[in-house]
Design a protein around this motif. Sequence first.
Motif, PDB file in Angstrom:
ATOM      1  N   TYR A   1       0.829  -1.190   0.000  1.00 44.64           N
ATOM      2  CA  TYR A   1       0.000   0.000   0.000  1.00 44.64           C
ATOM      3  C   TYR A   1       0.875   1.256   0.000  1.00 44.64           C
ATOM      4  N   VAL A   2       1.857   1.311   0.874  1.00 44.27           N
ATOM      5  CA  VAL A   2       2.697   2.504   1.025  1.00 44.27           C
ATOM      6  C   VAL A   2       3.454   2.804  -0.271  1.00 44.27           C
ATOM      7  N   ILE A   3       4.045   1.800  -0.862  1.00 45.14           N
ATOM      8  CA  ILE A   3       4.819   2.004  -2.093  1.00 45.14           C
ATOM      9  C   ILE A   3       3.922   2.511  -3.212  1.00 45.14           C
ATOM     10  N   ASN A   4       2.750   1.919  -3.354  1.00 50.60           N
ATOM     11  CA  ASN A   4       1.820   2.365  -4.404  1.00 50.60           C
ATOM     12  C   ASN A   4       1.331   3.785  -4.159  1.00 50.60           C
ATOM     13  N   LYS A   5       1.110   4.128  -2.904  1.00 46.51           N
ATOM     14  CA  LYS A   5       0.665   5.479  -2.557  1.00 46.51           C
ATOM     15  C   LYS A   5       1.752   6.502  -2.907  1.00 46.51           C
ATOM     16  N   ILE A   6       2.993   6.190  -2.574  1.00 47.25           N
ATOM     17  CA  ILE A   6       4.100   7.097  -2.884  1.00 47.25           C
ATOM     18  C   ILE A   6       4.272   7.216  -4.390  1.00 47.25           C
ATOM     19  N   LEU A   7       4.176   6.113  -5.109  1.00 46.44           N
ATOM     20  CA  LEU A   7       4.281   6.136  -6.566  1.00 46.44           C
ATOM     21  C   LEU A   7       3.207   7.045  -7.162  1.00 46.44           C
ATOM     22  N   LYS A   8       1.989   6.901  -6.696  1.00 45.70           N
ATOM     23  CA  LYS A   8       0.879   7.728  -7.186  1.00 45.70           C
ATOM     24  C   LYS A   8       1.130   9.205  -6.893  1.00 45.70           C
ATOM     25  N   MET A   9       1.533   9.508  -5.678  1.00 49.81           N
ATOM     26  CA  MET A   9       1.794  10.902  -5.302  1.00 49.81           C
ATOM     27  C   MET A   9       2.970  11.479  -6.088  1.00 49.81           C
ATOM     28  N   ARG A  10       3.988  10.667  -6.298  1.00 42.69           N
ATOM     29  CA  ARG A  10       5.164  11.108  -7.056  1.00 42.69           C
ATOM     30  C   ARG A  10       4.753  11.493  -8.473  1.00 42.69           C
ATOM     31  N   LYS A  11       3.945  10.648  -9.095  1.00 45.30           N
ATOM     32  CA  LYS A  11       3.506  10.913 -10.464  1.00 45.30           C
ATOM     33  C   LYS A  11       2.563  12.115 -10.531  1.00 45.30           C
ATOM     34  N   GLU A  12       1.700  12.269  -9.546  1.00 49.99           N
ATOM     35  CA  GLU A  12       0.792  13.418  -9.508  1.00 49.99           C
ATOM     36  C   GLU A  12       1.563  14.738  -9.435  1.00 49.99           C
ATOM     37  N   GLN A  13       2.722  14.688  -8.798  1.00 48.99           N
ATOM     38  CA  GLN A  13       3.542  15.897  -8.673  1.00 48.99           C
ATOM     39  C   GLN A  13       4.605  15.991  -9.772  1.00 48.99           C
ATOM     40  N   SER A  14       4.512  15.091 -10.742  1.00 48.61           N
ATOM     41  CA  SER A  14       5.439  15.069 -11.885  1.00 48.61           C
ATOM     42  C   SER A  14       6.898  14.964 -11.468  1.00 48.61           C
ATOM     43  N   LEU A  15       7.147  14.174 -10.428  1.00 43.17           N
ATOM     44  CA  LEU A  15       8.522  13.926 -10.000  1.00 43.17           C
ATOM     45  C   LEU A  15       9.002  12.619 -10.633  1.00 43.17           C
ATOM     46  N   SER A  16      10.181  12.649 -11.176  1.00 41.81           N
ATOM     47  CA  SER A  16      10.755  11.429 -11.738  1.00 41.81           C
ATOM     48  C   SER A  16      11.370  10.595 -10.613  1.00 41.81           C
ATOM     49  N   GLN A  17      11.714   9.362 -10.936  1.00 45.00           N
ATOM     50  CA  GLN A  17      12.423   8.524  -9.973  1.00 45.00           C
ATOM     51  C   GLN A  17      13.737   9.186  -9.598  1.00 45.00           C
ATOM     52  N   ARG A  18      14.385   9.786 -10.572  1.00 46.37           N
ATOM     53  CA  ARG A  18      15.661  10.475 -10.336  1.00 46.37           C
ATOM     54  C   ARG A  18      15.468  11.639  -9.359  1.00 46.37           C
ATOM     55  N   ASP A  19      14.388  12.412  -9.543  1.00 45.54           N
ATOM     56  CA  ASP A  19      14.101  13.542  -8.647  1.00 45.54           C
ATOM     57  C   ASP A  19      13.903  13.052  -7.213  1.00 45.54           C
ATOM     58  N   LEU A  20      13.078  12.031  -7.058  1.00 43.13           N
ATOM     59  CA  LEU A  20      12.815  11.504  -5.724  1.00 43.13           C
ATOM     60  C   LEU A  20      14.091  10.942  -5.102  1.00 43.13           C
ATOM     61  N   ALA A  21      14.878  10.249  -5.886  1.00 44.87           N
ATOM     62  CA  ALA A  21      16.145   9.693  -5.395  1.00 44.87           C
ATOM     63  C   ALA A  21      17.054  10.804  -4.888  1.00 44.87           C
ATOM     64  N   TYR A  22      17.101  11.910  -5.618  1.00 45.88           N
ATOM     65  CA  TYR A  22      17.917  13.052  -5.207  1.00 45.88           C
ATOM     66  C   TYR A  22      17.447  13.579  -3.849  1.00 45.88           C
ATOM     67  N   PHE A  23      16.139  13.737  -3.681  1.00 46.20           N
ATOM     68  CA  PHE A  23      15.595  14.273  -2.434  1.00 46.20           C
ATOM     69  C   PHE A  23      15.905  13.388  -1.235  1.00 46.20           C
ATOM     70  N   ILE A  24      15.863  12.083  -1.417  1.00 49.75           N
ATOM     71  CA  ILE A  24      16.075  11.195  -0.265  1.00 49.75           C
ATOM     72  C   ILE A  24      17.499  10.624  -0.233  1.00 49.75           C
ATOM     73  N   GLN A  25      18.339  11.105  -1.121  1.00 47.80           N
ATOM     74  CA  GLN A  25      19.767  10.774  -1.147  1.00 47.80           C
ATOM     75  C   GLN A  25      20.043   9.280  -1.315  1.00 47.80           C
ATOM     76  N   VAL A  26      19.382   8.714  -2.326  1.00 50.51           N
ATOM     77  CA  VAL A  26      19.653   7.338  -2.721  1.00 50.51           C
ATOM     78  C   VAL A  26      19.858   7.320  -4.237  1.00 50.51           C
ATOM     79  N   ASP A  27      20.303   6.223  -4.763  1.00 51.14           N
ATOM     80  CA  ASP A  27      20.475   6.080  -6.199  1.00 51.14           C
ATOM     81  C   ASP A  27      19.123   5.870  -6.875  1.00 51.14           C
TER      82      ASP A  27
END
Length: 68
Positions: A1-27
């Motif tokens: 549930y949590v992963i799908n919710k974050i994926l949905k929110m990420r896409k709604e805000q037009s954040l790429s995987q790369r953008d999110l990775a940068y924010f949380i300091q992971v690859d």
Amino acid sequence: YVINKILKMRKEQSLSQRDLAYFIQVDKSFIASVESPNSRAKYNLKHLNEIAKALNCKFSDFFPPEPL
């Protein structure tokens, strides 16, 4: 549930995987792995806290309102 919710929110805000990775300091590959249904990779509490900051939401927004 949590992963799908974050994926949905990420896409709604037009954040790429790369953008999110940068924010949380992971690859970027870590985000891709977590979002892959065949992977065992998961976010930890520190990740969730940083993701909440990146998505400008509350930590609790990632969880269902009632137990599943």
